[in-house]
Design an enzyme around this catalytic site. Structure first.
Site, PDB file in Angstrom:
ATOM      1  N   SER A  64       0.852  -1.290   0.076  1.00 27.36           N
ATOM      2  CA  SER A  64      -0.154  -0.057  -0.016  1.00 27.36           C
ATOM      3  C   SER A  64       0.568   1.413   0.097  1.00 27.36           C
ATOM      4  CB  SER A  64      -0.905   0.203   1.295  1.00 27.36           C
ATOM      5  OG  SER A  64      -1.852  -1.005   1.054  1.00 27.36           O
ATOM      6  N   LYS A  67       0.062   3.706  -2.594  1.00 25.25           N
ATOM      7  CA  LYS A  67      -0.856   4.804  -2.639  1.00 25.25           C
ATOM      8  C   LYS A  67      -0.307   6.276  -2.400  1.00 25.25           C
ATOM      9  CE  LYS A  67      -4.349   1.937  -0.365  1.00 25.25           C
ATOM     10  NZ  LYS A  67      -3.790   0.574  -0.072  1.00 25.25           N
ATOM     11  N   SER A 124      -6.126   3.181   4.461  1.00 25.41           N
ATOM     12  CA  SER A 124      -5.478   2.669   3.364  1.00 25.41           C
ATOM     13  C   SER A 124      -6.804   1.789   2.517  1.00 25.41           C
ATOM     14  CB  SER A 124      -4.422   1.556   3.753  1.00 25.41           C
ATOM     15  OG  SER A 124      -3.567   1.129   2.674  1.00 25.41           O
ATOM     16  N   LYS A 235       2.697   6.544   5.315  1.00 25.19           N
ATOM     17  CA  LYS A 235       1.910   5.427   4.801  1.00 25.19           C
ATOM     18  C   LYS A 235       2.621   4.267   5.176  1.00 25.19           C
ATOM     19  CE  LYS A 235      -1.547   3.880   2.581  1.00 25.19           C
ATOM     20  NZ  LYS A 235      -1.656   2.854   3.807  1.00 25.19           N
TER      21      LYS A 235
END
Length: 391
Positions: A64, A67, A124, A235
């Site tokens: 993730s 992202k 997320s 993140k």
């Protein structure tokens, strides 16, 4: 009774010793695990200086962390006026079908762009990422194409994306710790409003579907927000292929750091190693910044204006050797005989920085405006006005 009390005390002492020993073992194992992260990097954000790195160019699955690039494109679209925070985006069947980390959007459900940003950066949400990709580019495929173009423009030479959320297990979806730091820096320096969302620990939002309304609680996946007062986001990511990853931003006393961990063995290890890098950076780094705004006009030749305004791109220097940064000197050099046409951003001068008689870097002065070249009629009119002293 005395025997019973003595027995309880003895058992308590044994239990305490065992617990302490277990904690020691756990900590030792965790330290050992931290060292097994495949790749890591620590970067100072304002200058992009890499302070510490290990296997930073190894291509790995980012999960993730993907992202981060998705967020860059979302904020690109916002700042370009293509979308607004208040715009409503509709969830498709494809977006709803996303597995993994999600916020359980229903097909046909509409949410504001700002709500979907929160769903992506806080929780997320894979479904929220695809919804935004489709809203901006029409399809996830087209959005991913733009992600790769943006990555190339940033110099992320060891990166290729195949989806917008990192859920894929494809070997052709990869990046590196260095490239993650590059795109993290782009996001936080170009769009610092990201911290408005990445620092949220928990926040509810409301599902509005044909079935009615229901509340869903967003919970931040970056646990360092709770354990380290200097952390501001950014993140996390994890899949069976990628293991555990994180790109963390922290700021203290004007020093902003980006710590990237990839392929750590467990979630505790990724956070522990990220925190170790952050502590190392704050203990060993000093940053010199020159953000002086040179609001000066300089003379030019052959233009429809005689002078142009200039601006400074800024400069940052990171020292890890304990030097006195107050001793940094700077020397400004302007170009001679600058002539039109001039475009905004054209370099018209530079500033050289020295420390202990050694050049440590340079920055540039550029035109803050466009100036067209003077044509014959303009020149004739100017001469006419000068002749009759018309201002």
């Amino acid at each position: 009774m005395k025997k019973i009390v003595a027995l309880i005390i003895s058992l308590s002492m044994i239990f305490s010793v065992n617990v302490y020993a277990e904690e020691e073992t756990t900590n030792a194992e965790q330290t050992k695990q931290v060292g097994k992260a495949k790749s890591s990097l620590l970067m100072e954000a304002s200058s992009g200086t890499i302070i510490k790195a290990e296997n930073e160019n190894e291509k790995l699955s980012p999960a993730s962390i993907t992202k981060i690039m998705t967020m860059i494109l979302i904020f690109d679209a916002i700042h370009n006026g293509k979308v607004k925070l208040t715009d409503m985006a509709t969830t498709s069947a494809h977006a709803k079908s996303m597995g993994g980390s999600q916020v359980f959007l229903e097909e046909g459900e509409q949410q504001s762009v700002e709500t979907l940003i929160k769903c992506i950066i806080i929780a997320s949400g894979n479904d929220a990422s695809v919804t935004m990709a489709e809203h901006i580019s029409g399809s996830e495929e087209e959005f991913v194409k733009r992600m790769n173009e943006r990555a190339k423009g940033l110099g992320m030479t060891n990166t290729n994306f195949e989806d917008c959320c990192g859920l894929t297990d494809s070997d052709n979806h990869y990046t590196t710790a260095k490239d993650v730091a590059i795109m993290s820096r782009e996001l936080i320096t170009k769009y610092p409003e990201i911290f408005k969302y990445s620092t949220i620990w928990m926040e509810p939002f409301t599902h509005k579907t044909a079935k009615g309304e229901s509340e869903f609680m967003l919970s931040n996946t970056n646990k360092l927000l709770k354990t380290n007062q200097y952390v501001k986001g950014l993140k996390t990511g994890s899949t069976s292929k990628a293991k555990y990853c994180v790109s963390t931003v922290a700021e203290k006393d004007g020093v902003e750091l980006i710590a990237v961990i990839m392929a750590a063995p467990d979630y505790k290890a990724r956070f522990s190693l990220a925190e170790e890098l952050i502590k190392y950076g704050f203990s060993n780094c000093k940053v010199y910044k020159d953000n002086t705004n040179y609001n000066k006009n300089i003379a030019i030749n052959g233009g429809i204006k005689d002078k142009i305004k200039i601006r400074h791109r800024g400069f940052a220097y990171v020292d890890t050797k304990g030097n006195d940064l107050n001793k940094i000197k700077k020397e400004i050099t302007m170009k001679k005989n600058i002539s039109a046409p001039i475009k905004q951003g054209d370099v018209v001068g530079k500033i050289a920085y020295t420390l202990n008689n050694k050049i440590i870097g340079e920055s540039f002065l550029e035109s803050a405006e466009n100036v067209k070249e003077a044509n014959y009629l303009y020149t004739l009119g100017k001469m006419f006005r000068m002749f009759f002293q018309i201002a």
